[in-house]
Design an enzyme around this catalytic site. Structure first.
Site, PDB file in Angstrom:
ATOM      1  N   GLY A  48       0.831  -1.056  -0.030  1.00  0.00           N
ATOM      2  CA  GLY A  48       0.026  -0.011   0.027  1.00  0.00           C
ATOM      3  C   GLY A  48       0.935   1.311  -0.125  1.00  0.00           C
ATOM      4  O   GLY A  48       2.004   1.271   0.524  1.00  0.00           O
ATOM      5  N   CYS A  49       0.234   2.335  -0.371  1.00  0.00           N
ATOM      6  CA  CYS A  49       1.136   3.602  -0.517  1.00  0.00           C
ATOM      7  C   CYS A  49       1.411   3.968   0.848  1.00  0.00           C
ATOM      8  O   CYS A  49       2.509   4.446   1.236  1.00  0.00           O
ATOM      9  CB  CYS A  49       0.426   4.880  -1.325  1.00  0.00           C
ATOM     10  SG  CYS A  49      -1.342   4.922  -0.858  1.00  0.00           S
TER      11      CYS A  49
END
Length: 295
Positions: free
Chosen positions: A123-124
């Protein structure tokens, strides 16, 4: 001219789910390459599992750009032992059978990605958090049971098509969200960092399209800039800022697969801020980097 799966210099790639931002960006970047053949599903067969399975199993690399349940369904359709699956959803990020796709974390992470047929793209927010915290825990600089707090300022493109449509023509103040303190990236942030408990995490939606700055506060730790510079010295896409700006722009890595680490310190207080493109190193850029490693 005929093509066989695995032929040197030409790889078949299928993107399952190209309606969202990540899928569209992956396709755009793949279309600019001459070393891949991009497989495409007929629009009318987009939900046909038999046709989807055929494409997944004929691909050298299959990107899953889908919601979690759909990603699990598509992953289960892959029976070809030679097909590499790179999942951009949260479905498999804490699954030990899948390699966690952030190769800069350690030599072990990089080798597992290179040799795996199942890769979970990070995930970012988790990418920024882990680039800051994983080395500190791994090297014993902070304890695994440390109470950590993290906030992340991000552009609205990370919220997908619906949020982009809602925000693109609207003037709004930055907004805190996920206030139930159960953001979907927390499980991977805790597990991959090796923490005994999740951090207190507050994401903040900025009034701009893309780019993010993930910040972790620390106490009683010194020499962090030198530590990170040495830890990431051999990494192509991760670097440590030599000088700190008076104001930090979360968009400075936009359009790249880079992550830049800033260390701010005063007395016994420290702050590590990781800037990255939430659509680049936080999504499509990382996915393509993982593909390159499997090649």
């Amino acid at each position: 001219m005929g093509y066989k799966q695995g032929e040197i210099g030409l790889r078949r790639v299928f993107v399952d789910g190209h309606e969202g931002t990540t899928g569209l960006q992956i396709i755009e970047k793949l279309q600019a390459r001459s070393d891949v053949e991009l497989l495409e599903i007929e629009p009318e067969l987009r939900k046909d599992l038999a046709r989807k399975a055929e494409l997944l199993n004929s691909a050298d690399v299959a990107f899953l750009c889908l919601p979690d349940d759909a990603a699990r369904q598509s992953a289960a359709l892959v029976t070809n032992p030679n097909t590499v699956v790179i999942d951009t959803s949260t479905a498999h990020r804490t699954n030990d059978a899948w390699a966690y796709g952030l190769p800069e974390l350690s030599h072990e992470h990089r080798e597992k990605i290179k040799n795996s047929k199942r890769i979970a793209n990070p995930g970012c927010h988790a990418t920024g958090f882990l680039l800051a915290v994983y080395p500190l825990v791994a090297k014993g600089i902070i304890k695994a049971d440390e109470n950590l707090s993290c906030y992340s300022l991000t552009g609205y493109s990370g919220g997908g098509r619906k949020m982009i449509e809602e925000c693109s023509n609207t003037v709004f103040a930055p907004k805190l969200y996920a206030l139930g303190l159960n953001h979907k990236h927390l499980p991977e942030m805790q597990k991959i960092a090796g923490l005994a408990k999740p951090p207190l995490f507050n994401p903040i939606l900025g009034a701009y399209y893309q780019g993010m700055a993930v910040t972790v506060g620390l106490f009683g730790v010194s020499g962090l800039k030198e530590f990170f510079a040495d830890y990431y010295k051999d990494c192509q896409y991760v670097s440590v800022a030599g000088e700190n700006p008076d104001k930090l722009d979360p968009t400075i890595c936009n359009g790249t697969n880079n992550a830049k680490i800033f260390v701010f310190a005063r007395d016994e207080f420290g702050q590590v801020t990781v800037v990255l493109d939430n659509l680049g190193k936080g999504a499509s850029g990382a996915a393509l980097q993982n593909m390159e490693l499997t090649f």
